[in-house]
Write a protein that holds these residues in place. Sequence first.
Motif, PDB file in Angstrom:
ATOM      1  N   ILE A  94      -5.804  -7.652   4.328  1.00  0.00           N
ATOM      2  CA  ILE A  94      -4.519  -6.983   4.085  1.00  0.00           C
ATOM      3  C   ILE A  94      -4.566  -6.236   2.758  1.00  0.00           C
ATOM      4  N   MET A  95      -4.232  -4.950   2.783  1.00  0.00           N
ATOM      5  CA  MET A  95      -4.235  -4.144   1.564  1.00  0.00           C
ATOM      6  C   MET A  95      -3.157  -4.653   0.608  1.00  0.00           C
ATOM      7  N   PHE A 101      -1.483  -4.977 -11.876  1.00  0.00           N
ATOM      8  CA  PHE A 101      -0.946  -3.621 -11.732  1.00  0.00           C
ATOM      9  C   PHE A 101       0.520  -3.688 -11.309  1.00  0.00           C
ATOM     10  N   GLU A 102       1.322  -2.820 -11.887  1.00  0.00           N
ATOM     11  CA  GLU A 102       2.747  -2.772 -11.562  1.00  0.00           C
ATOM     12  C   GLU A 102       3.150  -1.345 -11.214  1.00  0.00           C
ATOM     13  N   ILE A 103       4.216  -1.235 -10.448  1.00  0.00           N
ATOM     14  CA  ILE A 103       4.754   0.057 -10.038  1.00  0.00           C
ATOM     15  C   ILE A 103       6.126   0.247 -10.672  1.00  0.00           C
ATOM     16  N   LYS A 104       6.326   1.396 -11.278  1.00  0.00           N
ATOM     17  CA  LYS A 104       7.640   1.710 -11.840  1.00  0.00           C
ATOM     18  C   LYS A 104       8.539   2.281 -10.741  1.00  0.00           C
ATOM     19  N   GLU A 124      -2.677   2.947   4.163  1.00  0.00           N
ATOM     20  CA  GLU A 124      -2.388   1.547   3.828  1.00  0.00           C
ATOM     21  C   GLU A 124      -2.026   1.416   2.349  1.00  0.00           C
ATOM     22  N   SER A 125      -2.784   2.091   1.483  1.00  0.00           N
ATOM     23  CA  SER A 125      -2.486   2.051   0.044  1.00  0.00           C
ATOM     24  C   SER A 125      -1.116   2.651  -0.236  1.00  0.00           C
ATOM     25  N   ALA A 126      -0.811   3.751   0.436  1.00  0.00           N
ATOM     26  CA  ALA A 126       0.492   4.387   0.257  1.00  0.00           C
ATOM     27  C   ALA A 126       1.622   3.446   0.653  1.00  0.00           C
ATOM     28  N   GLU A 130       4.616   2.159  -1.800  1.00  0.00           N
ATOM     29  CA  GLU A 130       5.970   2.544  -1.384  1.00  0.00           C
ATOM     30  C   GLU A 130       6.873   1.318  -1.284  1.00  0.00           C
ATOM     31  N   LYS A 131       6.342   0.219  -0.766  1.00  0.00           N
ATOM     32  CA  LYS A 131       7.127  -1.010  -0.655  1.00  0.00           C
ATOM     33  C   LYS A 131       7.523  -1.552  -2.029  1.00  0.00           C
ATOM     34  N   LEU A 132       6.737  -1.194  -3.043  1.00  0.00           N
ATOM     35  CA  LEU A 132       7.011  -1.652  -4.409  1.00  0.00           C
ATOM     36  C   LEU A 132       7.878  -0.660  -5.186  1.00  0.00           C
TER      37      LEU A 132
END
Length: 203
Positions: A94-95, A101-104, A124-126, A130-132
């Motif tokens: 599962i990707m 690493f964090e997403i703003k 998958e990376s996108a 996006e979910k974050l």
Amino acid sequence: MNITQIYKNAGALLEGHFLLSSGRHSPFYLQSAKVLENPKTAEELGVALAKIIQDSKIKVDCVCSPALGGILAGYELARALRVRFIFTERVNGIMTLRRGFEIKPNEKILVCEDIITTGGSARESAQVVEKLGAQVVGYAALANRGICNRYQSSHQFEAKECKLNPSLPLFALEDFIFETFEAQDCPLCRQGKVAIKPGSRGN
């Protein structure tokens, strides 16, 4: 830049019977690791790809790549764009985004691969970022295998098997249009030739 010649000079344009990460078979394989092992070449490719993206006027805050194949290309692109770089990786298939690493919120992320075939790993990376809370603004790759449509390319494909979001641009330096086959339709398999997988996944 003559991208095809760069791959040939590096011994990175292989001929045989290959199993691609997408699951399809092909008589040709692009081994980007052989190109990117030269830091000067890697930097030049990153700068050239960044120029295309900058000319498009889209805003990029961060580059994200799927491990393992996209990491070197993504890092060089991020360096040329002067933005931060992160990567996703598979955990039990599962990707996932790991390593702190964090997403703003609403961070504008460009997803970068070394090679785009169907774009499955990039998509998958996108989906992970996006979910974050990120906003994916496009995809990028050193080379496009001709299943997905490249930004401002003279070649336009039906793109039925492309897994990328069709509303987002795909930036790449070149189209490498090699015929690929589903395993059950592969003429090389019918000749009794065994497909090898020279890429990173599953090795």
